[in-house]
Design a protein around this motif. Structure first.
Motif, PDB file in Angstrom:
ATOM      1  N   CYS A   1      -3.607 -45.670  42.844  1.00 21.22           N
ATOM      2  CA  CYS A   1      -4.299 -47.048  42.966  1.00 21.22           C
ATOM      3  C   CYS A   1      -3.596 -48.024  42.742  1.00 21.22           C
ATOM      4  O   CYS A   1      -2.950 -49.331  42.879  1.00 21.22           O
ATOM      5  CB  CYS A   1      -5.756 -46.381  42.149  1.00 21.22           C
ATOM      6  SG  CYS A   1      -6.791 -47.791  42.446  1.00 21.22           S
ATOM      7  N   LEU A   2      -2.576 -47.787  41.189  1.00 22.61           N
ATOM      8  CA  LEU A   2      -1.904 -48.686  40.675  1.00 22.61           C
ATOM      9  C   LEU A   2      -0.938 -49.227  41.556  1.00 22.61           C
ATOM     10  O   LEU A   2      -0.982 -50.820  41.673  1.00 22.61           O
ATOM     11  CB  LEU A   2      -1.360 -48.000  39.291  1.00 22.61           C
ATOM     12  CG  LEU A   2      -1.052 -49.383  38.228  1.00 22.61           C
ATOM     13  CD1 LEU A   2      -1.411 -50.461  37.831  1.00 22.61           C
ATOM     14  CD2 LEU A   2      -0.442 -48.853  36.960  1.00 22.61           C
ATOM     15  N   ILE A   3      -0.004 -48.341  41.779  1.00 21.94           N
ATOM     16  CA  ILE A   3       1.146 -48.671  42.615  1.00 21.94           C
ATOM     17  C   ILE A   3       0.657 -49.092  43.938  1.00 21.94           C
ATOM     18  O   ILE A   3       1.409 -50.238  44.538  1.00 21.94           O
ATOM     19  CB  ILE A   3       1.844 -47.436  42.984  1.00 21.94           C
ATOM     20  CG1 ILE A   3       2.484 -46.676  41.834  1.00 21.94           C
ATOM     21  CG2 ILE A   3       2.807 -47.789  44.010  1.00 21.94           C
ATOM     22  CD1 ILE A   3       2.733 -44.917  41.699  1.00 21.94           C
ATOM     23  N   GLY A   4      -0.292 -48.587  44.866  1.00 23.37           N
ATOM     24  CA  GLY A   4      -0.796 -49.475  45.731  1.00 23.37           C
ATOM     25  C   GLY A   4      -0.769 -50.659  45.543  1.00 23.37           C
ATOM     26  O   GLY A   4      -0.582 -51.308  46.121  1.00 23.37           O
ATOM     27  N   GLY A   5      -1.834 -50.922  44.720  1.00 20.03           N
ATOM     28  CA  GLY A   5      -2.206 -52.222  44.111  1.00 20.03           C
ATOM     29  C   GLY A   5      -1.085 -53.636  43.959  1.00 20.03           C
ATOM     30  O   GLY A   5      -1.142 -54.833  44.381  1.00 20.03           O
ATOM     31  N   ILE A   6      -0.862 -53.112  43.421  1.00 25.52           N
ATOM     32  CA  ILE A   6       0.928 -54.053  42.487  1.00 25.52           C
ATOM     33  C   ILE A   6       1.524 -54.028  44.182  1.00 25.52           C
ATOM     34  O   ILE A   6       1.989 -55.297  45.081  1.00 25.52           O
ATOM     35  CB  ILE A   6       1.769 -52.994  41.714  1.00 25.52           C
ATOM     36  CG1 ILE A   6       1.425 -52.731  40.396  1.00 25.52           C
ATOM     37  CG2 ILE A   6       3.106 -54.364  41.637  1.00 25.52           C
ATOM     38  CD1 ILE A   6       1.906 -51.863  39.626  1.00 25.52           C
ATOM     39  N   ILE A   7       1.621 -53.151  45.009  1.00 26.81           N
ATOM     40  CA  ILE A   7       2.702 -53.690  46.404  1.00 26.81           C
ATOM     41  C   ILE A   7       1.700 -54.370  47.652  1.00 26.81           C
ATOM     42  O   ILE A   7       2.336 -55.101  48.404  1.00 26.81           O
ATOM     43  CB  ILE A   7       2.853 -51.924  46.673  1.00 26.81           C
ATOM     44  CG1 ILE A   7       3.591 -51.503  46.386  1.00 26.81           C
ATOM     45  CG2 ILE A   7       3.337 -52.488  48.282  1.00 26.81           C
ATOM     46  CD1 ILE A   7       3.730 -49.709  47.096  1.00 26.81           C
TER      47      ILE A   7
END
Length: 448
Positions: free
Chosen positions: A242-248
């Protein structure tokens, strides 16, 4: 290959997926290039502040990701939202949680079939749209039948490719902005706050729409029975994806806004990021981006189809759905082949018969409904049933997750809410029939 151990009364999956596989699986479901699906409409809806909407959506999803991780640690079994609600709150309510999320899981491969076929047809018009739908469906179904290990390895390659394309896209956008395109500055507050057009209602509506891009991190928990060390890895994978996807997503939306500040001037809202790609890197970048979109349909389609087939497996094992059909395992490939084939048929028919805009509107209904159930499950299971009085961990965080999801839920379009509640009503009728007026309690999973 994921082998099934048939010892005992219930078949079980082999544990082969590590933390990295699970995180990549979640990101693959969301797809790194997900903003391309909604950018045009969402940018207009947020009045040019989509990065802010993505930031809010990411924070909102982080609360729910935490709750999914907590429940996966408590119940490392297939079924995800359905299993957690059934075990933590009520067996009948668990059915409705699963029913709502089932719609979500069914729609994911359906809409990616649509998107993939549309862009593939634009790239190679000699093959008609329906032909591309069948080609994409055949490849995705074949890989999933071979087993979850094959799907995981395929996703690793495809997600890496999409990640590279996203990096190239961002680099070209930055280069274009530095060269004088758009805002002509790489540092700007406007994508997050533009005083001249800011409206809370627009940002909230945009955040609800942005949740579409995050639908997928929760799919990780449907693989709990195939994960190595699920009690430790599931919650980490949910939060990390969720965090990595959100940053992307935020980075892509930010640089796109800098390159093309006027969100009302796209040639088509459907292909907004392709207009931006052409400005930033010419026809070559636009072509590569198109290919990445097509690739994303394979990753999201494989993970969506796999998750839905395993959700049906779990519901069939509990005899909420016909057990003989939905728990059938292929003797050689050890995968729920009938469920996979059923998902293929549903997705192909839907992709050929329904408009993509209608399907996209329904996805957040199922997703947000499921998120609310899981947040409630954490509170009821840990804080009340187990009496673990850790207020922040087991009450405050999931309560905030529930309230945020509920607020986004009530801001969905009236059509989405209407059709979504019709779906729940159909599930209610089905539940009445199968439980004889709720007098028969659905079977509870063993191993509590």
């Amino acid at each position: 290959m994921s082998v099934i151990n048939n010892s005992g009364n219930h078949p079980q999956f082999k544990r082969v997926l590590n933390l990295r596989d699970l995180v990549i699986y979640g990101i693959a479901f969301m797809t790194p290039i997900a903003p391309a699906y909604i950018y045009g409409y969402a940018a207009v809806s947020t009045k040019g502040m989509l990065p802010l909407a993505y930031l809010i959506a990411m924070i909102a999803m982080m609360f729910s990701a935490y709750s999914y991780g907590r429940m996966a640690a408590a119940f490392p079994v297939a079924g995800s939202t359905y299993s957690y609600t059934q075990r933590s709150i009520n067996p009948h309510l668990g059915f409705f949680a699963g029913w709502a999320m089932f719609m979500d899981y069914v729609l994911v491969p359906l809409i990616v079939f649509m998107v993939g076929a549309s862009y593939a047809n634009a790239l190679v018009p000699a093959i008609p749209y329906w032909g591309w739908v069948l080609i994409i469906a055949a490849v995705i179904t074949f890989v999933n039948i071979l087993g979850i290990e094959m799907a995981a390895k395929t996703n690793n390659i495809l997600v890496l490719f999409m990640g590279i394309v996203v990096v190239i896209f961002v680099v070209f956008c930055i280069k274009a902005v530095i060269g004088g395109e758009g805002e002509a500055t790489i540092l700007s507050i406007k994508p997050f706050f533009n005083d001249g057009s800011f409206a809370t209602s627009a940002i909230v509506a945009g955040a609800a729409m942005a949740c579409f891009s995050f639908l997928g991190f929760d799919s990780i928990t449907t693989l709990s029975e195939e994960a190595i060390n699920p009690k430790d890895n599931m919650w980490k994978a949910a939060i990390l994806s969720c965090l990595i996807g959100g940053i992307i997503f935020i980075v892509q939306a930010y640089v796109s806004q800098l390159v093309w500040p006027d969100v009302h001037s796209f040639s088509s809202a459907d292909t907004a990021l392709f207009d931006i790609a052409k400005v930033a890197g010419g026809a070559a970048l636009a072509t590569v981006y198109t290919i990445a979109i097509i690739v994303s349909t394979f990753t999201a389609g494989m993970t969506g189809q796999a998750s839905a087939s395993r959700l049906m497996f779990s519901m069939g094992r509990d005899e909420v759905l016909p057990k003989r059909f939905f728990t059938y395992i292929h003797p050689k490939y050890k995968t729920p082949i009938l469920n996979i084939m059923l998902m293929c048929v549903i997705s192909v028919v839907g992709a050929l018969a329904l408009p993509a805009s209608f399907v996209a509107e329904l996805m957040n209904f199922g997703g947000l409904t499921g998120f609310m159930f899981v947040n409630l499950s954490v509170i009821i299971y840990y804080y009340f049933r187990k009496k673990e009085r850790k207020f922040i961990r087991y009450f405050l965080i999931p309560a905030l997750g529930f309230l945020i999801c509920f607020y986004l839920f009530i801001n969905l379009s009236p059509l989405t809410l209407k059709v979504g509640f019709i779906w729940l009503a159909i599930g209610f009728v089905y539940a009445i029939i199968t439980t004889k007026g709720f007098r028969k309690k659905p079977p509870t999973m063993e191993g509590l």
